[in-house]
Design an enzyme around this catalytic site. Structure first.
Site, short mmCIF file in Angstrom:
data_model
loop_
_atom_site.label_atom_id
_atom_site.label_comp_id
_atom_site.label_asym_id
_atom_site.label_seq_id
_atom_site.Cartn_x
_atom_site.Cartn_y
_atom_site.Cartn_z
N GLU A 168 0.74 -1.31 -0.04
CA GLU A 168 0.07 0.20 -0.01
C GLU A 168 0.73 1.31 0.02
O GLU A 168 0.47 2.28 -0.69
CB GLU A 168 -0.84 0.02 1.23
CG GLU A 168 -1.81 -1.16 1.25
CD GLU A 168 -1.35 -2.16 2.25
OE1 GLU A 168 -2.14 -2.85 3.05
OE2 GLU A 168 0.03 -2.50 2.35
N CYS A 201 -2.42 -2.79 7.64
CA CYS A 201 -2.02 -2.62 8.89
C CYS A 201 -2.16 -1.18 9.49
O CYS A 201 -2.53 -0.44 8.81
CB CYS A 201 -0.50 -3.14 8.96
SG CYS A 201 0.52 -1.92 8.30
#
Length: 162
Positions: A64, A92
């Site tokens: 990401e 996360c």
């Protein structure tokens, strides 16, 4: 499901399929298999990323983060409010924070992360009082394929240790 919803769902599946391909590449290279794709409001590909922590020796080299950086460079703007990020695994805490900071328009992810998921599963950074952006989220796109890919990779890693 009406035609417009069905069409959008097919588009989400197509982009998640691409993220799964990137995740496979990461897994084949010894990385946790996570892939990410960012598209613009017109449905054009802006950026892709795959986990590279081991290869780059960089704790921030999550799929990401790499995709967000590339998209911002492509757009010449860190505001990604008209963009959609597709990622195979729920982000996360680090990635969820970066997604919020980028003012991302929509996050689409494949499978919940029951250990470190920071969008819905363990904690919800986008909905916290610390968030300055309300993120739209859609989970469960190609969930089975995303889960299977991760489980197979971890099973292989466990087998290699024994």
């Amino acid at each position: 499901m009406n035609d417009e919803l069905a069409s959008k769902y097919l588009i989400h599946q197509q982009w998640m399929s691409r993220a799964l391909e990137l995740a496979q590449t990461a897994g084949d290279a010894g990385e946790v298999p996570v892939g990410a794709v960012i598209i613009d409001a017109s449905g054009n590909l802006l950026a892709e990323g795959e986990n590279r922590k081991e290869r780059d020796k960089d704790p921030t080299a999550h799929a990401e983060i790499l995709a967000l950086k590339k998209a911002a460079i492509t757009l010449q703007n860190w505001h990604l409010n008209e963009c959609t990020l597709y990622v195979t695994l729920e982000p996360c805490p680090m990635c969820a924070g970066a997604i919020v900071q980028a003012r991302l328009g929509l996050l689409v992810y494949g499978v919940d992360d029951t250990k470190t998921g920071a969008v819905r599963t363990v904690i919800n950074i986008p909905a916290s009082a610390a968030s300055n952006h309300r993120l739209k989220v859609m989970g469960g796109i190609l969930e089975s394929a995303c889960r299977q890919q991760l489980q197979a990779w971890f099973a292989t890693k466990r087998h290699q240790k024994n």
